[in-house]
Write a protein that holds these residues in place. Structure first.
Motif, short mmCIF file in Angstrom:
data_model
loop_
_atom_site.label_atom_id
_atom_site.label_comp_id
_atom_site.label_asym_id
_atom_site.label_seq_id
_atom_site.Cartn_x
_atom_site.Cartn_y
_atom_site.Cartn_z
N LEU A 31 -40.38 -20.43 94.98
CA LEU A 31 -39.20 -19.90 94.07
C LEU A 31 -39.47 -18.65 93.58
O LEU A 31 -38.46 -17.82 93.25
CB LEU A 31 -38.95 -21.17 93.09
N LEU A 32 -40.71 -18.23 93.15
CA LEU A 32 -40.93 -17.10 92.72
C LEU A 32 -40.82 -15.80 93.45
O LEU A 32 -40.17 -15.02 93.14
CB LEU A 32 -42.47 -17.10 91.80
N LEU A 33 -41.37 -16.01 94.43
CA LEU A 33 -41.12 -15.28 95.86
C LEU A 33 -39.81 -14.99 96.20
O LEU A 33 -39.21 -13.99 96.33
CB LEU A 33 -41.98 -15.71 97.07
N GLN A 34 -38.82 -15.98 95.96
CA GLN A 34 -37.52 -15.96 96.32
C GLN A 34 -36.78 -15.03 95.57
O GLN A 34 -35.93 -14.27 95.58
CB GLN A 34 -36.94 -17.08 96.49
N GLN A 35 -37.32 -15.09 94.29
CA GLN A 35 -36.58 -14.34 93.18
C GLN A 35 -37.10 -12.79 93.17
O GLN A 35 -36.20 -11.93 92.95
CB GLN A 35 -37.01 -14.83 91.78
N LEU A 36 -38.07 -12.63 93.90
CA LEU A 36 -38.70 -11.15 94.16
C LEU A 36 -37.90 -10.72 95.44
O LEU A 36 -37.85 -9.37 95.64
CB LEU A 36 -39.99 -10.97 94.16
N PHE A 37 -37.83 -11.60 96.52
CA PHE A 37 -37.12 -11.53 97.57
C PHE A 37 -36.01 -12.02 97.75
O PHE A 37 -36.10 -13.05 98.47
CB PHE A 37 -38.23 -11.51 98.74
N HIS A 76 -37.66 -17.81 106.27
CA HIS A 76 -37.15 -19.16 105.94
C HIS A 76 -38.59 -20.04 106.00
O HIS A 76 -39.17 -20.03 106.86
CB HIS A 76 -36.39 -19.56 107.31
N PHE A 77 -38.64 -20.52 104.64
CA PHE A 77 -39.65 -21.59 104.45
C PHE A 77 -39.20 -23.03 104.40
O PHE A 77 -38.24 -23.12 103.60
CB PHE A 77 -40.41 -21.25 103.27
N THR A 78 -39.85 -23.94 104.75
CA THR A 78 -39.49 -25.50 104.44
C THR A 78 -40.99 -25.91 103.88
O THR A 78 -41.96 -25.89 104.06
CB THR A 78 -39.35 -26.11 105.88
#
Length: 410
Positions: free
Chosen positions: A29-35, A209-211
């Protein structure tokens, strides 16, 4: 809420699908916010993850993570690199007594502007976001791996990347390795040699894409149930990878010593089988997997075997002092648990105690779930049982699916 667990034999041959890993979810979630181009599936639905999601999405001047320790550490690092934003990050009363000075000092050495609102070294924090180039810093590795993971995650924002020189014996190393593995999949360049970690930000994203894999920590309570069940009892859990990023996948090895065999089958399911009698005593170092200690020591108590576990110094700064909490509650059931600052020793001997003891949970989700498997041997009451929402909101419902008699009351 209090739950009454009526003594029940586990219904053999059932299948449960467990929610995604809290640890993986919060990192992604943190990486998704950055990317923002990242897509993340099977995110956990626990309170800790909701706190993380809410904090990341908040544009408010104050963010309250309540009891969510991972969110406190990760958001401290995240807000430190959010330019032109000032946030007061706070939590519950217990959170304000959990130290964070090691992380704050590390971020300050990178140029972050963080001040303590109340007590030096503890939340709440006032954080003014800046742009940081990165560089090389020293940090203690002996207190919490979450400090290190928080820094590694935001290092993807640093122009020069980040090099961490770890001081002292490394605690919960698998969680650091999980973070680095996710960064590698993203396209960052990482290395972990000796006591030095280096992260260089990705030039282009290699994976978007990560699961999230199912949570191995949640599986621990079912391993305990199987350990305390008759020979031949089986349970199928999904979905788990044979090669996992989660350190708590060590359950496979740990519970093999307590009579539970793990078989991986098609479709990423694991079949647990109570296969053989457990060993006469359990002795291990849990430095890499301290969160499993409560569950394992309760399993040993139920099996009537002595248990010694070392490497538990981080348990004193969790949601509660978990070593003291374990000692208090096992004593109610006739157990003799001796503790030090970083270890516990359980005697195989038990005293006879009145039936129907109530287990206090100390606002700690793991206390509630670790003691629940004793339902195979006795009636039990769990106080403040809704604390499980921190990591596993449907735990009591899932127990009912397995035939356990769970009676809830306000």
């Amino acid at each position: 809420m209090q739950v009454h667990l009526q003594q029940t034999a586990l219904k053999s041959g059932q299948t449960l699908e467990l929610a995604g890993s809290k640890s993986e979810s919060n990192r992604l979630l943190l990486l998704q916010q950055l990317f923002p181009e990242l897509v993340v599936d099977n995110v956990a639905d626990s309170d800790d993850v909701v706190a993380m999601q809410t904090g990341l999405a908040s544009g408010a001047s104050q963010v309250d993570v309540h009891h969510a320790g991972t969110a406190m550490r990760f958001l401290t690092a995240y807000f430190a690199v959010c330019q032109n934003q000032t946030v007061v990050l706070k939590g519950s009363e217990r959170m304000h007594n959990r130290p964070i000075g090691v992380l704050v000092d590390a971020l300050r050495s990178l140029g972050a502007q963080i001040s303590y609102v109340e007590k030096e070294g503890y939340p709440p924090l006032s954080i003014r976001g800046i742009w940081a180039e990165g560089g090389s810093i020293d940090i203690s590795a002996a207190i919490s791996s979450q400090y290190i993971s928080a820094l590694l995650l935001v290092a993807t924002r640093f122009k020069k990347g980040l090099t961490l020189h770890l001081k002292g014996e490394i605690t919960s190393r698998p969680y650091i390795e999980m973070t680095l593995s996710l960064l590698d999949e993203l396209g960052a360049k990482t290395s972990f040699i000796g006591q030095t970690i280096t992260v260089l930000p990705p030039v282009t994203l290699q994976q978007t894409h990560f699961t999230v894999e199912a949570d191995w920590s949640s599986a621990s309570y079912y391993y305990s149930l199987l350990a305390l069940s008759p020979l031949g009892t089986t349970l199928r859990l999904g979905k788990y990878k044979k090669v996992s990023l989660q350190g708590d996948a060590a359950l496979v090895r740990i519970y093999a010593k307590l009579g539970v065999e793990t078989r991986f089958d098609a479709g990423d399911y694991i079949q647990l089988v109570k296969k053989e009698r457990e060993q006469p005593a359990f002795d291990a170092d849990f430095r890499d997997t301290p969160d499993l200690a409560q569950t394992v020591v309760v399993s040993c108590f139920g099996l009537g075997i002595p248990c010694t576990i070392r490497g538990l110094h981080t348990l004193k700064i969790k949601e509660t002092d978990r070593l003291v909490a374990l000692q208090n509650e096992l004593r109610k059931l006739g157990g003799d648990l001796q503790i030090t600052a970083d270890s516990l020793t359980l005697s195989a001997k038990r005293q006879v105690v009145p039936a129907g003891q109530a287990i206090d949970t100390y606002q700690d989700h793991r206390m509630a779930m670790a003691f629940a498997p004793l339902v195979t041997q006795m009636d039990l009451w769990i106080n403040e049982a809704d604390v499980v929402t921190k990591s596993y909101p449907v735990f009591w419902k899932d127990l009912k699916k397995l035939g356990v008699q769970v009676i809830e009351s306000k």
